[in-house]
Design a protein around this motif. Structure first.
Motif, PDB file in Angstrom:
ATOM      1  N   LYS A   1       0.855  -1.185   0.000  1.00  0.00           N
ATOM      2  CA  LYS A   1       0.000   0.000   0.000  1.00  0.00           C
ATOM      3  C   LYS A   1       0.892   1.236   0.000  1.00  0.00           C
ATOM      4  CE  LYS A   1      -3.467   2.189   2.953  1.00  0.00           C
ATOM      5  NZ  LYS A   1      -4.299   1.959   4.147  1.00  0.00           N
ATOM      6  N   LEU A   2       0.547   2.188  -0.854  1.00  0.00           N
ATOM      7  CA  LEU A   2       1.234   3.471  -0.864  1.00  0.00           C
ATOM      8  C   LEU A   2       0.295   4.521  -0.279  1.00  0.00           C
ATOM      9  CD1 LEU A   2       2.907   3.395  -4.389  1.00  0.00           C
ATOM     10  CD2 LEU A   2       3.943   2.867  -2.195  1.00  0.00           C
ATOM     11  N   ILE A   3       0.863   5.415   0.508  1.00  0.00           N
ATOM     12  CA  ILE A   3       0.088   6.476   1.145  1.00  0.00           C
ATOM     13  C   ILE A   3       0.589   7.804   0.592  1.00  0.00           C
ATOM     14  CG2 ILE A   3      -0.543   7.552   3.329  1.00  0.00           C
ATOM     15  CD1 ILE A   3       0.218   4.782   4.621  1.00  0.00           C
TER      16      ILE A   3
ATOM     17  N   VAL B   1       5.086  10.517  -0.175  1.00  0.00           N
ATOM     18  CA  VAL B   1       4.689   9.116  -0.318  1.00  0.00           C
ATOM     19  C   VAL B   1       5.300   8.307   0.825  1.00  0.00           C
ATOM     20  CG1 VAL B   1       4.667   7.099  -1.822  1.00  0.00           C
ATOM     21  CG2 VAL B   1       4.722   9.380  -2.822  1.00  0.00           C
ATOM     22  N   LYS B   2       4.485   7.444   1.401  1.00  0.00           N
ATOM     23  CA  LYS B   2       4.933   6.467   2.401  1.00  0.00           C
ATOM     24  C   LYS B   2       4.611   5.086   1.846  1.00  0.00           C
ATOM     25  CE  LYS B   2       5.881   9.091   6.103  1.00  0.00           C
ATOM     26  NZ  LYS B   2       7.067   9.003   6.930  1.00  0.00           N
ATOM     27  N   LEU B   3       5.395   4.115   2.225  1.00  0.00           N
ATOM     28  CA  LEU B   3       5.219   2.729   1.801  1.00  0.00           C
ATOM     29  C   LEU B   3       4.771   1.922   3.009  1.00  0.00           C
ATOM     30  CD1 LEU B   3       5.786   0.533  -0.438  1.00  0.00           C
ATOM     31  CD2 LEU B   3       8.027   0.314   0.602  1.00  0.00           C
ATOM     32  N   ALA B   4       3.599   1.314   2.913  1.00  0.00           N
ATOM     33  CA  ALA B   4       3.072   0.527   4.027  1.00  0.00           C
ATOM     34  C   ALA B   4       3.181  -0.952   3.707  1.00  0.00           C
ATOM     35  CB  ALA B   4       1.628   0.905   4.301  1.00  0.00           C
TER      36      ALA B   4
ATOM     37  N   VAL C   1       2.831  -1.169   9.173  1.00  0.00           N
ATOM     38  CA  VAL C   1       3.901  -0.192   9.365  1.00  0.00           C
ATOM     39  C   VAL C   1       4.079   0.658   8.105  1.00  0.00           C
ATOM     40  CG1 VAL C   1       6.355   0.097   9.862  1.00  0.00           C
ATOM     41  CG2 VAL C   1       5.082  -1.761  10.941  1.00  0.00           C
ATOM     42  N   ALA C   2       4.044   1.998   8.279  1.00  0.00           N
ATOM     43  CA  ALA C   2       4.293   2.918   7.162  1.00  0.00           C
ATOM     44  C   ALA C   2       5.712   3.457   7.294  1.00  0.00           C
ATOM     45  CB  ALA C   2       3.281   4.050   7.165  1.00  0.00           C
ATOM     46  N   GLU C   3       6.481   3.317   6.219  1.00  0.00           N
ATOM     47  CA  GLU C   3       7.880   3.749   6.204  1.00  0.00           C
ATOM     48  C   GLU C   3       8.072   4.830   5.151  1.00  0.00           C
ATOM     49  OE1 GLU C   3       9.754   0.136   5.022  1.00  0.00           O
ATOM     50  OE2 GLU C   3       9.520  -0.816   6.978  1.00  0.00           O
ATOM     51  N   ASP C   4       9.177   5.554   5.241  1.00  0.00           N
ATOM     52  CA  ASP C   4       9.510   6.502   4.187  1.00  0.00           C
ATOM     53  C   ASP C   4       9.626   5.733   2.875  1.00  0.00           C
ATOM     54  OD1 ASP C   4       9.554   8.709   5.859  1.00  0.00           O
ATOM     55  OD2 ASP C   4      11.698   8.510   6.278  1.00  0.00           O
ATOM     56  N   PHE C   5       9.184   6.363   1.805  1.00  0.00           N
ATOM     57  CA  PHE C   5       9.190   5.725   0.500  1.00  0.00           C
ATOM     58  C   PHE C   5      10.605   5.459   0.018  1.00  0.00           C
ATOM     59  CE2 PHE C   5       9.325   5.881  -4.124  1.00  0.00           C
ATOM     60  CZ  PHE C   5       8.420   4.889  -4.434  1.00  0.00           C
TER      61      PHE C   5
END
Length: 74
Positions: free
Chosen positions: A2-4, A15-18, A22-26
């Motif tokens: 999932k991208l936020i 953009v964050k990468l989930a 857990v959401a992390e820096d892209f």
């Protein structure tokens, strides 16, 4: 995966990468690794983006999926 997507106060898209909960820096590298495992974006989240911006992002993601598929076929 999932991208936020969200807009900051400077009107820039972040953009964050989930993965999981857990959401992390892209990271392009992390995204490609995930797409090689499962070439699918699921339930992307868009906050503050206009309809046109969301449409362009979705088109870009489809092109990324197609590029992964093409590479796997070769």
């Amino acid at each position: 995966m999932k991208l936020i997507f969200s807009k900051n106060t400077d009107n820039e898209i972040n953009v964050k990468l989930a993965t999981g909960t857990v959401a992390e820096d892209f990271s392009y590298t992390a995204m490609i690794k995930q797409l090689l495992k499962k070439n699918k974006f699921e339930d992307n989240q868009y906050t503050g983006l206009s309809g046109e911006e969301k449409k362009k992002v979705d088109e870009m993601l489809k092109k990324i999926n197609q590029a992964i598929e093409d590479d796997e076929e070769e």
